[in-house]
Design a protein around this motif. Structure first.
Motif, PDB file in Angstrom:
ATOM      1  N   GLU A  19       0.818  -1.212   0.000  1.00 48.50           N
ATOM      2  CA  GLU A  19       0.000   0.000   0.000  1.00 48.50           C
ATOM      3  C   GLU A  19       0.858   1.270   0.000  1.00 48.50           C
ATOM      4  O   GLU A  19       0.448   2.300  -0.542  1.00 48.50           O
ATOM      5  N   LYS A  20       2.056   1.183   0.545  1.00 47.13           N
ATOM      6  CA  LYS A  20       2.938   2.348   0.586  1.00 47.13           C
ATOM      7  C   LYS A  20       3.327   2.767  -0.829  1.00 47.13           C
ATOM      8  O   LYS A  20       3.252   3.961  -1.177  1.00 47.13           O
ATOM      9  N   ALA A  21       3.702   1.777  -1.653  1.00 44.20           N
ATOM     10  CA  ALA A  21       4.082   2.084  -3.030  1.00 44.20           C
ATOM     11  C   ALA A  21       2.872   2.494  -3.858  1.00 44.20           C
ATOM     12  O   ALA A  21       2.970   3.347  -4.751  1.00 44.20           O
ATOM     13  N   ALA A  22       1.720   1.918  -3.547  1.00 42.09           N
ATOM     14  CA  ALA A  22       0.502   2.219  -4.301  1.00 42.09           C
ATOM     15  C   ALA A  22      -0.095   3.563  -3.909  1.00 42.09           C
ATOM     16  O   ALA A  22      -0.807   4.194  -4.691  1.00 42.09           O
ATOM     17  N   GLY A  23       0.179   3.993  -2.681  1.00 45.15           N
ATOM     18  CA  GLY A  23      -0.355   5.268  -2.224  1.00 45.15           C
ATOM     19  C   GLY A  23      -1.810   5.220  -1.813  1.00 45.15           C
ATOM     20  O   GLY A  23      -2.481   6.255  -1.716  1.00 45.15           O
ATOM     21  N   ALA A  24      -2.328   3.993  -1.571  1.00 48.29           N
ATOM     22  CA  ALA A  24      -3.739   3.847  -1.178  1.00 48.29           C
ATOM     23  C   ALA A  24      -3.944   2.443  -0.626  1.00 48.29           C
ATOM     24  O   ALA A  24      -3.156   1.529  -0.898  1.00 48.29           O
ATOM     25  N   PRO A  25      -5.010   2.228   0.158  1.00 50.84           N
ATOM     26  CA  PRO A  25      -5.308   0.888   0.673  1.00 50.84           C
ATOM     27  C   PRO A  25      -5.558  -0.091  -0.479  1.00 50.84           C
ATOM     28  O   PRO A  25      -6.048   0.295  -1.548  1.00 50.84           O
ATOM     29  N   ILE A  26      -5.216  -1.345  -0.235  1.00 45.73           N
ATOM     30  CA  ILE A  26      -5.415  -2.406  -1.236  1.00 45.73           C
ATOM     31  C   ILE A  26      -6.199  -3.533  -0.582  1.00 45.73           C
ATOM     32  O   ILE A  26      -5.849  -3.998   0.503  1.00 45.73           O
ATOM     33  N   THR A  27      -7.232  -3.993  -1.242  1.00 45.96           N
ATOM     34  CA  THR A  27      -7.991  -5.154  -0.785  1.00 45.96           C
ATOM     35  C   THR A  27      -7.892  -6.263  -1.822  1.00 45.96           C
ATOM     36  O   THR A  27      -8.239  -6.050  -2.990  1.00 45.96           O
ATOM     37  N   LEU A  28      -7.387  -7.413  -1.387  1.00 44.93           N
ATOM     38  CA  LEU A  28      -7.340  -8.578  -2.271  1.00 44.93           C
ATOM     39  C   LEU A  28      -8.727  -9.207  -2.233  1.00 44.93           C
ATOM     40  O   LEU A  28      -9.106  -9.816  -1.243  1.00 44.93           O
ATOM     41  N   LYS A  29      -9.486  -9.030  -3.320  1.00 45.41           N
ATOM     42  CA  LYS A  29     -10.895  -9.409  -3.321  1.00 45.41           C
ATOM     43  C   LYS A  29     -11.137 -10.875  -3.672  1.00 45.41           C
ATOM     44  O   LYS A  29     -12.032 -11.529  -3.115  1.00 45.41           O
ATOM     45  N   ALA A  30     -10.384 -11.409  -4.644  1.00 42.58           N
ATOM     46  CA  ALA A  30     -10.655 -12.767  -5.120  1.00 42.58           C
ATOM     47  C   ALA A  30      -9.525 -13.246  -6.009  1.00 42.58           C
ATOM     48  O   ALA A  30      -8.674 -12.451  -6.446  1.00 42.58           O
ATOM     49  N   PHE A  31      -9.529 -14.543  -6.280  1.00 46.42           N
ATOM     50  CA  PHE A  31      -8.562 -15.110  -7.219  1.00 46.42           C
ATOM     51  C   PHE A  31      -9.208 -16.285  -7.950  1.00 46.42           C
ATOM     52  O   PHE A  31     -10.172 -16.891  -7.484  1.00 46.42           O
ATOM     53  N   ILE A  32      -8.654 -16.597  -9.099  1.00 44.44           N
ATOM     54  CA  ILE A  32      -9.042 -17.774  -9.876  1.00 44.44           C
ATOM     55  C   ILE A  32      -7.766 -18.491 -10.285  1.00 44.44           C
ATOM     56  O   ILE A  32      -6.804 -17.854 -10.718  1.00 44.44           O
ATOM     57  N   ARG A  33      -7.774 -19.804 -10.141  1.00 41.31           N
ATOM     58  CA  ARG A  33      -6.629 -20.610 -10.574  1.00 41.31           C
ATOM     59  C   ARG A  33      -7.140 -21.790 -11.391  1.00 41.31           C
ATOM     60  O   ARG A  33      -7.878 -22.621 -10.876  1.00 41.31           O
ATOM     61  N   PHE A  34      -6.776 -21.840 -12.661  1.00 37.69           N
ATOM     62  CA  PHE A  34      -7.125 -22.952 -13.534  1.00 37.69           C
ATOM     63  C   PHE A  34      -5.851 -23.724 -13.865  1.00 37.69           C
ATOM     64  O   PHE A  34      -4.928 -23.174 -14.467  1.00 37.69           O
ATOM     65  N   ALA A  35      -5.797 -24.985 -13.458  1.00 35.17           N
ATOM     66  CA  ALA A  35      -4.694 -25.868 -13.845  1.00 35.17           C
ATOM     67  C   ALA A  35      -5.237 -26.849 -14.874  1.00 35.17           C
ATOM     68  O   ALA A  35      -6.275 -27.478 -14.649  1.00 35.17           O
ATOM     69  N   LEU A  36      -4.555 -26.960 -15.981  1.00 33.76           N
ATOM     70  CA  LEU A  36      -5.019 -27.789 -17.090  1.00 33.76           C
ATOM     71  C   LEU A  36      -5.296 -29.222 -16.654  1.00 33.76           C
ATOM     72  O   LEU A  36      -4.448 -29.879 -16.066  1.00 33.76           O
ATOM     73  N   GLY A  37      -6.509 -29.687 -16.932  1.00 34.72           N
ATOM     74  CA  GLY A  37      -6.851 -31.094 -16.722  1.00 34.72           C
ATOM     75  C   GLY A  37      -7.108 -31.500 -15.294  1.00 34.72           C
ATOM     76  O   GLY A  37      -7.384 -32.673 -15.038  1.00 34.72           O
ATOM     77  N   GLU A  38      -7.069 -30.553 -14.333  1.00 39.34           N
ATOM     78  CA  GLU A  38      -7.272 -30.959 -12.940  1.00 39.34           C
ATOM     79  C   GLU A  38      -8.687 -31.505 -12.765  1.00 39.34           C
ATOM     80  O   GLU A  38      -9.654 -30.951 -13.256  1.00 39.34           O
ATOM     81  N   GLY A  39      -8.777 -32.661 -12.101  1.00 35.93           N
ATOM     82  CA  GLY A  39     -10.069 -33.273 -11.857  1.00 35.93           C
ATOM     83  C   GLY A  39     -10.564 -34.183 -12.953  1.00 35.93           C
ATOM     84  O   GLY A  39     -11.573 -34.874 -12.781  1.00 35.93           O
ATOM     85  N   ILE A  40      -9.863 -34.220 -14.088  1.00 35.08           N
ATOM     86  CA  ILE A  40     -10.271 -35.102 -15.175  1.00 35.08           C
ATOM     87  C   ILE A  40      -9.573 -36.449 -15.008  1.00 35.08           C
ATOM     88  O   ILE A  40      -8.355 -36.504 -14.831  1.00 35.08           O
ATOM     89  N   GLU A  41     -10.348 -37.513 -15.041  1.00 37.07           N
ATOM     90  CA  GLU A  41      -9.769 -38.848 -14.943  1.00 37.07           C
ATOM     91  C   GLU A  41      -9.228 -39.242 -16.304  1.00 37.07           C
ATOM     92  O   GLU A  41      -9.980 -39.406 -17.266  1.00 37.07           O
ATOM     93  N   LYS A  42      -7.915 -39.385 -16.380  1.00 34.63           N
ATOM     94  CA  LYS A  42      -7.289 -39.771 -17.639  1.00 34.63           C
ATOM     95  C   LYS A  42      -7.308 -41.289 -17.789  1.00 34.63           C
ATOM     96  O   LYS A  42      -7.109 -42.018 -16.821  1.00 34.63           O
ATOM     97  N   GLU A  43      -7.523 -41.714 -19.006  1.00 32.73           N
ATOM     98  CA  GLU A  43      -7.506 -43.148 -19.275  1.00 32.73           C
ATOM     99  C   GLU A  43      -6.077 -43.660 -19.203  1.00 32.73           C
ATOM    100  O   GLU A  43      -5.145 -43.027 -19.678  1.00 32.73           O
ATOM    101  N   THR A  44      -5.907 -44.796 -18.561  1.00 34.30           N
ATOM    102  CA  THR A  44      -4.597 -45.428 -18.498  1.00 34.30           C
ATOM    103  C   THR A  44      -4.675 -46.782 -19.176  1.00 34.30           C
ATOM    104  O   THR A  44      -5.708 -47.444 -19.163  1.00 34.30           O
ATOM    105  N   SER A  45      -3.603 -47.171 -19.769  1.00 40.04           N
ATOM    106  CA  SER A  45      -3.596 -48.461 -20.453  1.00 40.04           C
ATOM    107  C   SER A  45      -2.350 -49.245 -20.087  1.00 40.04           C
ATOM    108  O   SER A  45      -1.287 -48.673 -19.849  1.00 40.04           O
ATOM    109  N   ASP A  46      -2.506 -50.556 -20.018  1.00 39.37           N
ATOM    110  CA  ASP A  46      -1.399 -51.468 -19.751  1.00 39.37           C
ATOM    111  C   ASP A  46      -0.931 -52.000 -21.096  1.00 39.37           C
ATOM    112  O   ASP A  46      -1.538 -52.896 -21.678  1.00 39.37           O
ATOM    113  N   PHE A  47       0.172 -51.432 -21.596  1.00 40.82           N
ATOM    114  CA  PHE A  47       0.626 -51.786 -22.934  1.00 40.82           C
ATOM    115  C   PHE A  47       0.971 -53.270 -23.038  1.00 40.82           C
ATOM    116  O   PHE A  47       0.643 -53.935 -24.015  1.00 40.82           O
TER     117      PHE A  47
END
Length: 308
Positions: free
Chosen positions: A269-297
């Motif tokens: 806030e000192k460098a910005a010269g005003a109060p700062i509020t961190l309101k929210a964030f979003i994080r998307f990691a590719l493929g998270e939560g997707i069950e990938k097919e696995t195969s036994d060659f």
């Protein structure tokens, strides 16, 4: 000519996997004949998407687009990383992110939104499937905005401008200097990419996650022989430690572990010269939560040999 109804378009979409506008065009061209419309789409290469829709698409790219006080993130999946390196696929993801930044920030609305060059976003994806020959899906979209301040962004494992494997957006509300806000915003976004917090603060952590942790802490204390009258105190102490691990504002700042993220933002806030509020964030990691097919060659080879 028979009137083209919404139910006819829906039926054709379900049987072919083609986009809504393509289905409507096919029905119009064939006078409402469903079977002829299927053939029309097949000839155009637009019905190929249906045959590929069952294949797991866990690769692809996440894309971000940000402008001042707004930002969006999208995830578009493909079956292979090879396609994700394709210029056509990268252009598709970048354009979709741009459409989302234009205001289509809900998934279904984004699919139905106009795509640059004509048709809908959904139709553009179907066309890409038909051209490239892999299943592709627009999996999710997220958006952040503040009335005053900035939405900062960061891409980890970037493969091109605005495209990568992990996308982070951070919303900072402040009337302060934009350059200073961008600097702390990017640092926080990098922190989020590295630590994957589960919520902004302790109150943002899902109740089921907290209760599960509470149960684990209580059982551990009970198993170690602690009396029931002190278990609750042990649990509460353990939850404080837990929140420092999973709540963004309480986490040790990766750029300076001697302070928390909340303290780092406060100091900015000192460098910005005003109060700062961190309101929210979003994080998307590719493929998270997707069950990938696995195969036994080896098993596949053995099975094939047994059939020979």
């Amino acid at each position: 000519m028979a009137a083209i109804t919404a139910s006819m378009v829906s039926e054709l979409r379900q049987s072919t996997g083609a986009g809504m506008m393509d289905c409507k065009a096919a029905l119009t061209e064939t006078g409402g004949d469903i079977e002829a419309a299927v053939d029309w789409l097949r000839k155009k290469g637009l019905a190929k998407a249906a045959k590929k829709a069952g294949r797991v698409a866990a690769e692809g790219l996440v894309g971000i687009a940000a402008s001042g006080n707004r930002g969006v993130a999208v995830e578009v999946n493909s079956e292979t990383d090879f396609v994700a390196r394709n210029d056509q696929f990268q252009a598709l993801v970048r354009e979709i992110a741009g459409v989302a930044l234009g205001g289509a920030t809900e998934l279904e609305a984004l699919k139905a939104a106009a795509y640059p060059g004509g048709g809908s976003v959904e139709a553009a994806i179907a066309n890409a499937v038909a051209t490239v020959g892999e299943n592709m899906t627009l999996r999710r979209v997220g958006a952040l905005a503040v009335e005053t301040g900035i939405v900062a962004s960061y891409l980890h494992n970037a493969v091109a401008d605005g495209l990568g494997k992990i996308a982070v957006l951070v919303a900072l509300e402040s009337t302060g200097n934009a350059e200073a806000l961008a600097a702390i915003g990017r640092q926080v976004a990098m922190h989020v990419a590295a630590t994957n917090p589960q919520g902004l603060d302790a109150h943002s952590i899902p109740a089921d996650v907290v209760e599960r942790e509470r149960a684990v802490l209580a059982e551990k204390a009970r198993a170690s022989g602690k009396p029931e009258n002190v278990i609750e105190k042990i649990v509460e102490s353990g939850l404080k430690t837990f929140f420092k691990e999973v709540a963004l504002l309480d986490q040790p700042f990766v750029h300076d572990p001697g302070k928390s993220v909340a303290q780092a933002v406060k100091e900015a806030e000192k460098a910005a010269g005003a109060p700062i509020t961190l309101k929210a964030f979003i994080r998307f990691a590719l493929g998270e939560g997707i069950e990938k097919e696995t195969s036994d060659f080896a098993a596949e080879v053995a099975a094939a040999a047994g059939k020979a």
